[in-house]
Design a protein around this motif. Structure first.
Motif: not given
Length: 488
Positions: A410-419, A381-385
């Protein structure tokens, strides 16, 4: 500006270990929200700040921010549409009460209410039941209308989209949201069946009864309400008899966030929030204690050491320019409840004045799936905003800690959705720049094996120092971190 290396050096393996062997001990019984073990945890945290001389964040001097939660048992009952009864757990899924008789239901398309597009345009839904579907509008070129590209907006996000739809309906005064969402129906059904089998309740905010009831409905049930559902374009009101009789019983669960802060010297009304969750999952049915040394004992004790480092700077006459808030949140394991209460209900400090959130959740172990240098940390998430925060983070690491920064998750398509799965998310959705520090999962994740003896204290120390150095830089730079991307 003073050299922070001296203060970072006060973050030591021995002190982290001493803290964690207490905080993640059997005495704290896994720190499940609302239990005696969790009370021991919050008292331990409070005492540390009192001993350091770091004051409470609240004006009344209380380190505990009360978070009003309640345990709601699964509702019982049914919903009738034009006399036909639909069954909870088969035709629809609901976790909260929903009662009333209605003579119409409003179809609200995607249930989106956004500056760029709104299904509520010219629609009066106050006191009414609405039906919406998942997804979002597309442009003729195949791009999404809201994002303007080939990636869906947050309205199309599996987890965030539901919350945004309920919030939109609430702001418009709707009584209930019936949602057609096949993917989430399957997910919520699994959750419903687990709760039913274990006879456990669902923890949520005590005032959720004032919010619109959320009911995930099957396609068949939706078509019973709107026979012409497939051909509907835009909003539409169907005259139909709908009788809802879903009732449950609630038990108050007293719990609290622990919040301390160091007031800034030059910009005291700007805040950087460092956070971690103080809770874990408690005791298993067989009596095994889930100590949660990594999740998130590691983040909790790292914060204690980071706070001490800042306080050493204050005592040496080097108070940070901006205020630094130390936020230990409750109920993360129950759905990010403590952080959501802080951001959405009772922010102690204004979110518009909150420069950044650095969130620490599991930084004491090594991901067995990862190949390469053990001295790493996943950054999410460091570069998301904020490109500004991302650059600063990397510069600080290069200068002081030289940890391998791994952006795999940090990948938008990360299936774990940790973000979306830790407390930073509640800040990010409010356009506060964030960094989530995370070492990844392991075989002991959410199991009794997550104990203090398995922590890599050298890594924990260096990772905690990275967070301190980053927080120090954000707190002391001339300009606040710039937000150049907005949550959509």
């Amino acid at each position: 500006m003073a050299d922070p290396v001296t203060y970072a050096a006060t973050i030591t393996e021995s002190e982290l270990k001493d803290h964690l062997y207490t905080y993640a001990s059997d005495e704290f019984e896994g720190r499940e929200t609302g239990t005696e073990g969790q009370k021991k945890a919050v008292n331990y945290l409070r005492q540390h700040y009192m001993d350091l001389g770091i004051p409470a964040a609240q004006e009344n001097g209380d380190y505990f921010q009360k978070v009003p939660l309640e345990m709601a048992k699964l509702p019982k009952g049914s919903i009738k549409v034009s006399g036909k009864e639909f069954t909870l757990g088969e035709d629809f899924i609901a976790f909260y009460p929903f009662e009333g008789e209605f003579d119409e239901v409003v179809y609200a398309g995607y249930g989106i209410d956004d500056e760029k597009y709104s299904d509520y345009q010219g629609l009066d839904v106050k006191g009414k039941v609405i039906l919406a579907r998942s997804g979002e509008p597309m442009l003729e070129d195949g791009n999404y209308l809201l994002s303007g590209n080939n990636k869906p907006s947050s309205w199309g996000n599996m987890s965030e989209g539901i919350e945004k739809r309920v919030d939109a309906a609430q702001s418009r005064g709707a009584r209930a949201v019936l949602l057609i969402d096949e993917d989430n129906f399957k997910r919520y059904l699994r959750y419903y069946e687990r709760m039913k089998d274990s006879d456990r309740g669902r923890l949520g905010f005590a005032d959720d009864k004032e919010n619109p009831s959320l009911v995930l409905v099957s396609e068949d049930m939706a078509k019973a309400i709107f026979p012409k559902l497939e051909s509907l374009k835009g909003s539409y009101t169907e005259e139909v008899e709908l009788f809802a009789n879903l009732q449950n019983s609630n038990e108050p669960i007293p719990t609290e966030n622990v919040v301390a802060y160091i007031k800034g010297s030059e910009k005291p009304d700007e805040y950087i929030v460092i956070s971690s969750h103080l809770d874990h999952i408690g005791v298993s049915r067989d009596g095994s204690i889930n100590n949660g040394a990594d999740d998130d004992g590691s983040g909790s004790v790292a914060m204690l050491e980071i706070a001490e480092a800042f306080q050493k700077a204050v005592e040496a006459g080097n108070r940070p320019k901006r205020s630094v808030v130390f936020l230990h949140v409750t109920g993360e394991e129950k759905g990010l409840l403590g952080s959501r209460y802080y951001t959405d209900y009772e922010p102690i400090f204004p979110l518009e004045k909150t420069v950044a959130n650095l969130n620490i959740d599991m930084i004491g172990r090594i991901d067995p799936k990862r190949e390469g240098d053990r001295n790493y940390i996943y950054l999410i998430g460091s570069d998301k905003l904020s490109s500004d925060l991302h650059r600063l983070s990397e510069e600080i690491n290069d200068r002081y800690t030289k940890i391998t920064l791994d952006y795999t998750y940090n990948d938008e398509n990360d299936p774990n959705r940790f973000y979306y799965r830790s407390d930073h998310y509640n800040f990010a959705k409010n356009n506060v720049p964030i960094i989530f520090y995370f070492n990844g999962t392991h075989a002991d994740y959410h199991r009794p094996g997550d104990t203090p003896d398995k922590i890599n204290y050298d890594l924990l120390t260096n990772r905690a120092r990275l967070v301190f150095h980053t927080a120090w830089a954000v707190a002391n730079r001339d300009q606040r971190v710039m937000v150049d991307k907005l949550s959509k």
